[in-house]
Design a protein around this motif. Structure first.
Motif, PDB file in Angstrom:
ATOM      1  N   GLU A  46     -21.399  61.948  33.967  1.00 61.07           N
ATOM      2  CA  GLU A  46     -20.430  62.342  34.890  1.00 61.07           C
ATOM      3  C   GLU A  46     -19.625  63.675  34.552  1.00 61.07           C
ATOM      4  OE1 GLU A  46     -18.170  59.167  36.070  1.00 61.07           O
ATOM      5  OE2 GLU A  46     -19.935  57.973  36.961  1.00 61.07           O
ATOM      6  N   ALA A  47     -19.089  64.377  35.362  1.00 59.00           N
ATOM      7  CA  ALA A  47     -17.988  65.355  35.030  1.00 59.00           C
ATOM      8  C   ALA A  47     -16.551  64.674  34.901  1.00 59.00           C
ATOM      9  CB  ALA A  47     -18.004  66.433  36.318  1.00 59.00           C
ATOM     10  N   VAL A  48     -16.024  65.018  33.818  1.00 61.53           N
ATOM     11  CA  VAL A  48     -14.849  64.511  33.424  1.00 61.53           C
ATOM     12  C   VAL A  48     -13.804  65.651  33.616  1.00 61.53           C
ATOM     13  CG1 VAL A  48     -15.434  62.631  32.300  1.00 61.53           C
ATOM     14  CG2 VAL A  48     -15.214  64.825  30.973  1.00 61.53           C
ATOM     15  N   ALA A  49     -12.329  65.553  33.566  1.00 63.06           N
ATOM     16  CA  ALA A  49     -11.654  66.716  33.532  1.00 63.06           C
ATOM     17  C   ALA A  49     -11.598  67.546  32.361  1.00 63.06           C
ATOM     18  CB  ALA A  49     -10.103  65.939  33.606  1.00 63.06           C
ATOM     19  N   SER A  50     -11.868  66.895  31.265  1.00 65.41           N
ATOM     20  CA  SER A  50     -12.035  67.647  29.911  1.00 65.41           C
ATOM     21  C   SER A  50     -12.624  66.724  28.799  1.00 65.41           C
ATOM     22  CB  SER A  50     -10.754  68.050  29.413  1.00 65.41           C
ATOM     23  OG  SER A  50      -9.887  67.102  28.919  1.00 65.41           O
ATOM     24  N   THR A  51     -13.328  67.281  27.908  1.00 65.06           N
ATOM     25  CA  THR A  51     -13.711  66.704  26.814  1.00 65.06           C
ATOM     26  C   THR A  51     -13.265  67.670  25.361  1.00 65.06           C
ATOM     27  OG1 THR A  51     -15.943  67.851  26.585  1.00 65.06           O
ATOM     28  CG2 THR A  51     -15.626  65.641  27.466  1.00 65.06           C
ATOM     29  N   ARG A  70     -10.746  62.949  29.213  1.00 63.81           N
ATOM     30  CA  ARG A  70      -9.751  62.620  30.067  1.00 63.81           C
ATOM     31  C   ARG A  70     -10.510  62.736  31.703  1.00 63.81           C
ATOM     32  NH1 ARG A  70      -4.578  63.454  29.018  1.00 63.81           N
ATOM     33  NH2 ARG A  70      -3.736  64.019  30.822  1.00 63.81           N
ATOM     34  N   PRO A  71     -10.135  61.640  32.263  1.00 66.56           N
ATOM     35  CA  PRO A  71     -10.831  61.462  33.651  1.00 66.56           C
ATOM     36  C   PRO A  71     -10.644  62.452  34.594  1.00 66.56           C
ATOM     37  CG  PRO A  71      -8.775  59.845  33.541  1.00 66.56           C
ATOM     38  CD  PRO A  71      -8.942  60.649  31.892  1.00 66.56           C
ATOM     39  N   LEU A  72     -11.271  62.690  35.635  1.00 65.84           N
ATOM     40  CA  LEU A  72     -11.129  63.853  36.683  1.00 65.84           C
ATOM     41  C   LEU A  72      -9.620  63.471  37.305  1.00 65.84           C
ATOM     42  CD1 LEU A  72     -14.648  64.212  38.334  1.00 65.84           C
ATOM     43  CD2 LEU A  72     -13.149  65.934  37.248  1.00 65.84           C
ATOM     44  N   GLU A  73      -9.259  62.365  37.668  1.00 65.54           N
ATOM     45  CA  GLU A  73      -8.077  62.147  38.250  1.00 65.54           C
ATOM     46  C   GLU A  73      -6.687  62.474  37.647  1.00 65.54           C
ATOM     47  OE1 GLU A  73      -6.722  57.526  37.866  1.00 65.54           O
ATOM     48  OE2 GLU A  73      -8.337  57.824  39.081  1.00 65.54           O
ATOM     49  N   ALA A  74      -6.601  62.888  36.353  1.00 67.64           N
ATOM     50  CA  ALA A  74      -5.765  62.959  35.542  1.00 67.64           C
ATOM     51  C   ALA A  74      -4.969  64.043  35.703  1.00 67.64           C
ATOM     52  CB  ALA A  74      -6.014  62.843  34.141  1.00 67.64           C
ATOM     53  N   ASP A  75      -3.521  63.944  35.811  1.00 66.25           N
ATOM     54  CA  ASP A  75      -2.610  65.044  35.705  1.00 66.25           C
ATOM     55  C   ASP A  75      -2.810  65.697  34.416  1.00 66.25           C
ATOM     56  OD1 ASP A  75      -0.260  66.618  35.309  1.00 66.25           O
ATOM     57  OD2 ASP A  75       0.721  65.919  37.041  1.00 66.25           O
ATOM     58  N   PRO A  76      -2.978  66.982  34.140  1.00 65.96           N
ATOM     59  CA  PRO A  76      -3.065  67.660  33.073  1.00 65.96           C
ATOM     60  C   PRO A  76      -2.067  67.449  32.052  1.00 65.96           C
ATOM     61  CG  PRO A  76      -3.676  69.112  34.717  1.00 65.96           C
ATOM     62  CD  PRO A  76      -3.107  68.074  35.389  1.00 65.96           C
ATOM     63  N   ALA A  77      -0.683  67.061  32.631  1.00 70.09           N
ATOM     64  CA  ALA A  77       0.465  66.981  31.818  1.00 70.09           C
ATOM     65  C   ALA A  77       0.701  65.401  31.304  1.00 70.09           C
ATOM     66  CB  ALA A  77       1.683  67.698  32.111  1.00 70.09           C
ATOM     67  N   ALA A 107     -13.850  56.821  31.359  1.00 74.34           N
ATOM     68  CA  ALA A 107     -12.810  57.419  31.619  1.00 74.34           C
ATOM     69  C   ALA A 107     -12.597  57.370  33.123  1.00 74.34           C
ATOM     70  CB  ALA A 107     -12.918  58.854  31.004  1.00 74.34           C
ATOM     71  N   ASN A 108     -13.430  58.017  33.788  1.00 73.10           N
ATOM     72  CA  ASN A 108     -13.337  58.212  35.440  1.00 73.10           C
ATOM     73  C   ASN A 108     -12.863  56.919  36.046  1.00 73.10           C
ATOM     74  OD1 ASN A 108     -13.599  61.147  35.237  1.00 73.10           O
ATOM     75  ND2 ASN A 108     -15.896  61.013  35.654  1.00 73.10           N
ATOM     76  N   ARG A 109     -13.640  56.052  35.949  1.00 76.77           N
ATOM     77  CA  ARG A 109     -13.396  54.728  36.697  1.00 76.77           C
ATOM     78  C   ARG A 109     -12.068  53.913  36.489  1.00 76.77           C
ATOM     79  NH1 ARG A 109     -19.841  52.807  37.360  1.00 76.77           N
ATOM     80  NH2 ARG A 109     -20.700  55.349  37.309  1.00 76.77           N
ATOM     81  N   ALA A 110     -11.908  53.911  34.809  1.00 69.30           N
ATOM     82  CA  ALA A 110     -10.750  53.181  34.569  1.00 69.30           C
ATOM     83  C   ALA A 110      -9.419  54.170  34.353  1.00 69.30           C
ATOM     84  CB  ALA A 110     -10.862  52.668  33.280  1.00 69.30           C
ATOM     85  N   GLY A 111      -9.461  55.346  34.766  1.00 66.07           N
ATOM     86  CA  GLY A 111      -8.594  56.364  34.851  1.00 66.07           C
ATOM     87  C   GLY A 111      -7.696  56.210  33.634  1.00 66.07           C
ATOM     88  N   CYS A 112      -8.229  56.142  32.356  1.00 66.20           N
ATOM     89  CA  CYS A 112      -7.586  56.274  31.020  1.00 66.20           C
ATOM     90  C   CYS A 112      -8.281  57.595  30.315  1.00 66.20           C
ATOM     91  CB  CYS A 112      -7.751  54.988  30.529  1.00 66.20           C
ATOM     92  SG  CYS A 112      -9.454  54.402  29.863  1.00 66.20           S
ATOM     93  N   ALA A 113      -7.855  57.791  29.295  1.00 66.81           N
ATOM     94  CA  ALA A 113      -8.400  58.663  28.369  1.00 66.81           C
ATOM     95  C   ALA A 113      -9.273  57.741  27.482  1.00 66.81           C
ATOM     96  CB  ALA A 113      -7.307  59.323  27.365  1.00 66.81           C
ATOM     97  N   VAL A 114     -10.530  58.235  26.950  1.00 63.56           N
ATOM     98  CA  VAL A 114     -11.497  57.373  26.047  1.00 63.56           C
ATOM     99  C   VAL A 114     -11.611  58.135  24.857  1.00 63.56           C
ATOM    100  CG1 VAL A 114     -13.657  56.480  25.669  1.00 63.56           C
ATOM    101  CG2 VAL A 114     -12.416  56.178  28.036  1.00 63.56           C
ATOM    102  N   LEU A 115     -11.376  57.601  23.605  1.00 60.91           N
ATOM    103  CA  LEU A 115     -11.653  58.570  22.152  1.00 60.91           C
ATOM    104  C   LEU A 115     -12.755  57.703  21.764  1.00 60.91           C
ATOM    105  CD1 LEU A 115     -10.429  60.605  20.329  1.00 60.91           C
ATOM    106  CD2 LEU A 115      -9.391  58.642  19.371  1.00 60.91           C
ATOM    107  N   ASN A 302     -18.259  49.106  36.384  1.00 62.45           N
ATOM    108  CA  ASN A 302     -17.113  48.950  37.322  1.00 62.45           C
ATOM    109  C   ASN A 302     -16.198  47.950  37.259  1.00 62.45           C
ATOM    110  OD1 ASN A 302     -18.071  51.360  38.617  1.00 62.45           O
ATOM    111  ND2 ASN A 302     -19.317  50.016  40.265  1.00 62.45           N
ATOM    112  N   ARG A 303     -16.677  46.545  36.543  1.00 58.06           N
ATOM    113  CA  ARG A 303     -15.618  45.627  36.276  1.00 58.06           C
ATOM    114  C   ARG A 303     -14.970  45.696  35.263  1.00 58.06           C
ATOM    115  NH1 ARG A 303     -17.593  40.353  37.730  1.00 58.06           N
ATOM    116  NH2 ARG A 303     -15.999  39.468  36.645  1.00 58.06           N
ATOM    117  N   ILE A 304     -15.455  46.496  34.411  1.00 56.44           N
ATOM    118  CA  ILE A 304     -14.732  46.805  32.981  1.00 56.44           C
ATOM    119  C   ILE A 304     -13.393  47.732  33.341  1.00 56.44           C
ATOM    120  CG2 ILE A 304     -14.646  48.076  30.851  1.00 56.44           C
ATOM    121  CD1 ILE A 304     -17.453  46.913  30.491  1.00 56.44           C
ATOM    122  N   ALA A 305     -13.807  48.689  34.293  1.00 58.51           N
ATOM    123  CA  ALA A 305     -12.823  49.612  34.704  1.00 58.51           C
ATOM    124  C   ALA A 305     -11.628  48.958  35.548  1.00 58.51           C
ATOM    125  CB  ALA A 305     -13.461  50.706  35.764  1.00 58.51           C
ATOM    126  N   VAL A 306     -12.039  48.075  36.514  1.00 51.82           N
ATOM    127  CA  VAL A 306     -10.970  47.308  37.033  1.00 51.82           C
ATOM    128  C   VAL A 306     -10.128  46.459  36.078  1.00 51.82           C
ATOM    129  CG1 VAL A 306     -10.334  45.311  38.519  1.00 51.82           C
ATOM    130  CG2 VAL A 306     -12.358  47.034  39.211  1.00 51.82           C
TER     131      VAL A 306
END
Length: 319
Positions: A46-51, A70-77, A107-115, A302-306
């Motif tokens: 999937e596309a994400v905001a950035s890697t 960083r997820p697609l939904e994330a504000d850059p700041a 990242a996308n489904r949970a709305g968090c950064a993933v390292l 999806n369950r993990i993301a929730v």
């Protein structure tokens, strides 16, 4: 206790063509085979905001590599919550790249950064190298949270199989160091004990993807010194399992490691911890990264993301 049609079809194909299993391969061949399996059945990334490729500098001048999503939904700041992820592969195979699709989904489904951490692999770097890398990654990420644009108060750990093992061991070490509390552990069919006689080890020892011989192949390379009873290899051997972060445990019904994971969860609860257990019927070990083949993989993500959204939100008490 029946495999799903998709799981049976995959196993029929693997065993019908006589594809060599891990214990029949050299380390280089096993790594190539694992990467190929993930590429073929892992699905399109999937596309994400950035890697961002992150070199985490060690005191000795070397670097532990990781990839930040960083997820697609994330504000850059926005300083995001962070899931630090350790890939599976028996501590011997697998990589950041093999788990790229999964980390993008998380990242996308949970709305968090993933390292995603590229920890050192055995047999070149046997136990406890991977454990040392996992702990270092968490401490480095906390110390450099501003640079990563993440919130150091909202960290979680996750991993599948060997990566789930590393997540547990790291959480135990952080607890014993009285480090800042983690918010959550997401454990996907983790290895909780190296040597086990629980029924699933025998019941699913042959013909269910992760064969007994392959388990031994991984264990012997990761633990050439025979440290199976060291709690850093077998977290079930830890003196106390209390005061750990809330856990989400995912198990596959037809997996030799399932009974060990359930026994670990039972002990955590008995010692005062919180575990939410998601058992996936008819699945085999490794299914979560094979989303192109298994529809259950996407459902589990999806369950993990929730769960991650619930635990990593600012309003949730980190205790």
């Amino acid at each position: 206790m029946a495999l799903t049609d998709q799981a049976q079809a995959l196993l029929d194909m693997v065993y019908r063509v006589g594809a060599p299993r891990f214990h029949e391969l050299t380390v280089a061949q096993a790594r190539h085979s694992f990467e190929k399996l993930q590429f073929v059945f892992g699905g399109e990334p999937e596309a994400v905001a950035s890697t961002l490729e992150v070199p985490m500098a060690r005191p000795d001048g070397s670097a532990l590599l990781a990839r930040l999503y960083r997820p697609l939904e994330a504000d850059p700041a926005e300083a995001l919550p962070l899931l630090i992820y350790f890939h599976g592969g028996g501590w011997c195979v697998g990589s950041v790249q093999s788990h790229d699709s999964l980390c993008r989904q998380l990242a996308n489904r949970a709305g968090c950064a993933v390292l995603s951490v590229d920890y050192r692999l055995a047999p070149e770097h046997p136990f406890p190298a991977a454990v040392e890398d996992a702990l270092f990654a968490v401490e480095w990420a906390r110390a450099n949270a501003e640079q990563l644009l993440v919130d150091p108060g909202r960290f979680g750990l996750g991993g599948d199989s060997a990566g789930g093992n590393l997540s547990l061991v790291t959480a135990l070490m952080l607890r014993d160091r009285a480090a800042a509390a983690l918010r959550v552990l997401c454990l996907i069919y983790p290895c909780t004990e190296i040597e086990s006689s629980r029924p699933s080890r025998a019941l699913f020892s042959s013909g269910y993807f992760l064969d007994r011989e392959s388990l031994v192949w991984f264990f012997e390379r990761y633990l050439p010194g025979g440290q199976a009873n060291d709690w850093r290899a077998s977290p079930m051997k830890a003196r106390w399992l209390g005061d750990l972060p809330p856990m989400l445990l995912v198990t596959a019904e037809c997996d030799p490691l399932t009974d060990d994971s359930v026994a670990f969860a039972d002990r955590v609860r008995a010692e005062g911890g919180s575990v939410e257990h998601l058992s996936v019927d008819g699945m085999v070990h490794g299914f979560v990264t094979l989303g192109k083949w298994f529809p259950e993989a996407s459902q589990v993500v999806n369950r993990i993301a929730v769960h991650l959204r619930q635990r990593l939100t600012p309003t949730v008490d980190a205790a």
